[in-house]
Design a protein around this motif. Structure first.
Motif, short mmCIF file in Angstrom:
data_model
loop_
_atom_site.label_atom_id
_atom_site.label_comp_id
_atom_site.label_asym_id
_atom_site.label_seq_id
_atom_site.Cartn_x
_atom_site.Cartn_y
_atom_site.Cartn_z
N HIS A 188 0.83 -1.32 0.04
CA HIS A 188 0.04 -0.04 -0.02
C HIS A 188 1.01 1.25 -0.17
O HIS A 188 0.34 2.35 -0.35
CB HIS A 188 -0.69 0.02 1.14
CG HIS A 188 -2.06 -0.75 1.20
ND1 HIS A 188 -3.36 -0.56 0.55
CD2 HIS A 188 -2.25 -2.47 1.16
CE1 HIS A 188 -3.97 -1.56 0.36
NE2 HIS A 188 -3.50 -2.50 0.77
N TYR A 189 2.10 1.03 0.47
CA TYR A 189 2.80 2.38 0.76
C TYR A 189 4.02 2.48 -0.14
O TYR A 189 4.76 3.36 -0.52
CB TYR A 189 3.07 2.69 2.27
CG TYR A 189 1.80 2.87 3.00
CD1 TYR A 189 1.14 4.09 2.59
CD2 TYR A 189 1.32 2.12 3.72
CE1 TYR A 189 0.03 4.52 3.58
CE2 TYR A 189 0.17 2.29 4.37
CZ TYR A 189 -0.53 3.36 4.26
OH TYR A 189 -1.48 3.55 5.16
N GLY A 190 4.52 1.10 -0.41
CA GLY A 190 5.76 1.01 -1.07
C GLY A 190 5.82 1.27 -2.46
O GLY A 190 6.90 1.75 -3.02
N SER A 191 4.81 1.15 -3.23
CA SER A 191 4.73 1.27 -4.73
C SER A 191 3.85 2.25 -5.20
O SER A 191 3.93 2.88 -6.53
CB SER A 191 3.98 0.07 -5.41
OG SER A 191 2.67 0.06 -4.71
N LEU A 192 3.33 3.07 -4.40
CA LEU A 192 2.93 4.59 -4.84
C LEU A 192 3.86 5.71 -5.18
O LEU A 192 5.06 5.56 -4.63
CB LEU A 192 1.98 4.98 -3.65
CG LEU A 192 0.70 4.43 -3.33
CD1 LEU A 192 0.07 5.02 -1.98
CD2 LEU A 192 -0.24 4.33 -4.39
N PRO A 193 3.51 6.54 -6.29
CA PRO A 193 4.50 7.54 -6.67
C PRO A 193 4.66 8.43 -5.27
O PRO A 193 3.69 8.80 -4.48
CB PRO A 193 3.58 8.23 -7.69
CG PRO A 193 2.20 8.08 -7.50
CD PRO A 193 2.06 6.59 -6.80
N GLU A 194 5.70 9.19 -5.58
CA GLU A 194 6.05 10.18 -4.61
C GLU A 194 5.00 11.27 -4.27
O GLU A 194 4.47 11.96 -5.21
CB GLU A 194 7.41 10.83 -4.76
CG GLU A 194 8.74 9.94 -4.33
CD GLU A 194 9.90 10.64 -4.45
OE1 GLU A 194 9.65 11.82 -4.36
OE2 GLU A 194 11.03 9.90 -4.59
N ARG A 195 4.55 11.25 -3.02
CA ARG A 195 3.70 12.59 -2.78
C ARG A 195 4.43 13.97 -2.73
O ARG A 195 5.42 13.78 -2.16
CB ARG A 195 2.78 11.98 -1.60
CG ARG A 195 1.79 10.99 -1.77
CD ARG A 195 1.20 10.70 -0.40
NE ARG A 195 0.44 9.52 -0.74
CZ ARG A 195 -0.66 9.00 0.36
NH1 ARG A 195 -0.53 9.57 1.33
NH2 ARG A 195 -1.39 7.82 0.01
N PRO A 196 3.62 14.90 -2.81
CA PRO A 196 4.37 16.04 -2.61
C PRO A 196 4.59 16.24 -1.14
O PRO A 196 3.75 15.76 -0.16
CB PRO A 196 3.33 17.26 -3.00
CG PRO A 196 2.01 16.56 -3.20
CD PRO A 196 2.42 15.18 -3.42
N LEU A 197 5.56 16.84 -0.85
CA LEU A 197 5.94 17.06 0.70
C LEU A 197 4.78 17.92 1.38
O LEU A 197 4.38 18.95 0.70
CB LEU A 197 7.10 17.70 0.83
CG LEU A 197 8.44 16.86 0.75
CD1 LEU A 197 9.71 17.68 0.78
CD2 LEU A 197 8.49 15.63 1.30
N PRO A 198 4.16 17.34 2.42
CA PRO A 198 3.18 18.22 2.90
C PRO A 198 3.78 19.75 3.72
O PRO A 198 4.91 19.61 4.08
CB PRO A 198 2.79 17.54 4.13
CG PRO A 198 3.95 16.55 4.23
CD PRO A 198 4.67 16.17 3.13
N VAL A 199 3.13 20.80 3.42
CA VAL A 199 3.57 22.03 3.74
C VAL A 199 2.94 22.48 5.12
O VAL A 199 1.54 22.37 5.29
CB VAL A 199 3.22 23.33 2.74
CG1 VAL A 199 3.74 24.70 3.40
CG2 VAL A 199 3.72 22.93 1.50
N ALA A 200 3.47 22.77 5.90
CA ALA A 200 2.94 22.79 7.36
C ALA A 200 1.98 24.27 7.35
O ALA A 200 2.53 25.19 6.62
CB ALA A 200 3.90 23.19 8.32
N GLN A 201 0.63 24.35 7.76
CA GLN A 201 0.31 25.41 7.96
C GLN A 201 0.00 25.82 9.22
O GLN A 201 -0.68 25.18 10.17
CB GLN A 201 -1.22 25.08 7.33
CG GLN A 201 -1.35 24.84 5.66
CD GLN A 201 -2.67 24.65 5.20
OE1 GLN A 201 -3.74 24.36 6.16
NE2 GLN A 201 -3.01 24.56 3.87
N VAL A 202 0.30 27.19 9.61
CA VAL A 202 0.62 27.89 11.01
C VAL A 202 -0.57 28.62 10.98
O VAL A 202 -0.84 29.80 10.22
CB VAL A 202 1.85 28.20 11.07
CG1 VAL A 202 1.89 28.65 12.65
CG2 VAL A 202 3.00 27.19 10.86
N ARG A 203 -1.58 28.37 11.85
CA ARG A 203 -2.70 29.22 12.22
C ARG A 203 -2.21 30.60 13.35
O ARG A 203 -1.85 30.16 14.40
CB ARG A 203 -3.91 28.75 12.69
CG ARG A 203 -4.37 28.01 11.27
CD ARG A 203 -5.82 27.46 11.97
NE ARG A 203 -6.39 26.68 10.79
CZ ARG A 203 -7.80 26.19 11.15
NH1 ARG A 203 -8.35 25.80 12.17
NH2 ARG A 203 -8.28 25.48 9.96
#
Lengths: 164, 175
Positions: free
Chosen positions: A67-82
């Motif tokens: 489930h996680y090993g073969s998926l394309p690379e996901r964009p890096l999550p950007v932290a949202q600071v409120r």
């Protein structure tokens, strides 16, 4: 070595070698069986006790890999600071200096008249003497004095000639 | 037959094997180690190893197999205790006449010391011949050497012992 002597030595040797071996102490068989029984109790733990957690670990590793090993690379999550809203800060009154501070402050010398009167100049003294001796003349001279009101400055409008 | 019944039957067959061969196994161990307690430990270790496996259930030559397994275990133990001096337990054998028995015991002890002093490659085949059940073919299987070599080594060991024994007897007669 003669044959007779050799035969005699063989007999002595055989006799001694016959006793070279030894018989075990009584109850050897029972002791062996007891030891085996004790050991067997320890080793008879069913194999599935170890197989179940091992299989679960393998299954979980496979699941994660699929489930996680073969998926394309996901964009890096950007932290949202409120950021919290800016609140108005109430003005704080200045703290009164403590009595202790007042006590420490050196006392200044007090004058009988403040600001202190400066001594009169010679012109002022002459004017004062004139007014004291001849008050009528001084009053008349004051009335005849020109008005101190200033007239406003009048500026003529600027005139610029046309360029030729 | 359920698994439990199979296990019970297996245990019963193994207990019968222990009853049948424990003394023989002990003698083989003693021939190598020359110590009662070490030999008994080796007997227990040998049977325990056997019990954990399943090869014992299909043995063509039960005694040869056991003798070989015991000999290996005993030799391993002998190597471990190599630093310690060999302290044989000489079994007490009493004849009818106490005086004769004392003399015989004295001679036996002297000869046993001579045997113990032999090199291991000669002592072990000779010691195994003292176990009545083992012939030279079986000893060859136990030691993992040809039968002819076993016979040669036994003969050499006996020759050495006879020479030393003759010298010992002359010394005693001289005194």
């Amino acid at each position: 070595m003669p044959n007779e002597e050799r035969d005699a030595l063989d007999k002595v040797l055989d006799s001694a070698l016959a006793n070279y071996s030894s018989e075990p102490r009584a109850g050897l068989e029972q002791r062996v069986q007891n030891r085996i029984r004790t050991s067997a109790r320890v080793t008879r733990i069913p194999r599935w006790v170890f197989a179940v957690p091992a299989a679960a670990a393998v299954f979980w590793a496979g699941y994660v890999w699929l489930h996680y090993g073969s998926l394309p690379e996901r964009p890096l999550p950007v932290a949202q600071v409120r950021m919290p809203p800016v609140r108005a800060v109430a003005p704080t009154t200045a703290r009164k200096p403590s009595a202790r501070y007042h006590r420490r402050r050196p006392a200044l010398p007090k004058l009988p008249e403040f600001p202190a009167a400066t001594p009169l100049s010679s012109e002022e003294r002459a004017l004062l003497a004139f007014v004291t001796r001849h008050p009528e003349e001084a009053r008349a001279a004051l009335q005849q004095a020109p008005s101190s009101e200033l007239e406003p400055i009048r500026i003529e409008p600027l005139q610029i000639d046309d360029l030729k | 037959m359920t698994r439990r019944e199979e296990a019970v039957e297996r245990d019963a067959r193994f207990a019968a094997l222990v009853d049948r061969q424990a003394r023989f196994v002990y003698r083989v161990a003693y021939a190598v180690l020359r110590n009662v307690f070490d030999s008994e430990d080796v007997v227990q270790e040998t049977f325990l190893k056997l019990y954990r496996g399943s090869s014992w259930q299909e043995l063509a030559d039960e005694r040869a197999f056991l003798a070989r397994a015991t000999w290996r275990t005993a030799v391993d133990r002998l190597r471990k205790r190599r630093d310690e001096p060999l302290t044989p337990d000489i079994p007490a054998r009493h004849g009818k006449d106490p005086e004769d028995a004392a003399v015989a015991a004295d001679w036996n002890a002297a000869i046993h010391r001579l045997v113990d002093a032999l090199p291991e490659e000669l002592r072990q085949p000779l010691a195994l011949t003292t176990i009545e059940e083992l012939n030279s073919r079986e000893i060859a299987v136990v030691l993992g050497i040809p039968e002819g070599t076993v016979r040669t080594r036994i003969m050499r060991a006996r020759e050495i012992l006879k020479q030393k024994l003759a010298a010992l007897m002359e010394d005693r007669h001289a005194k």
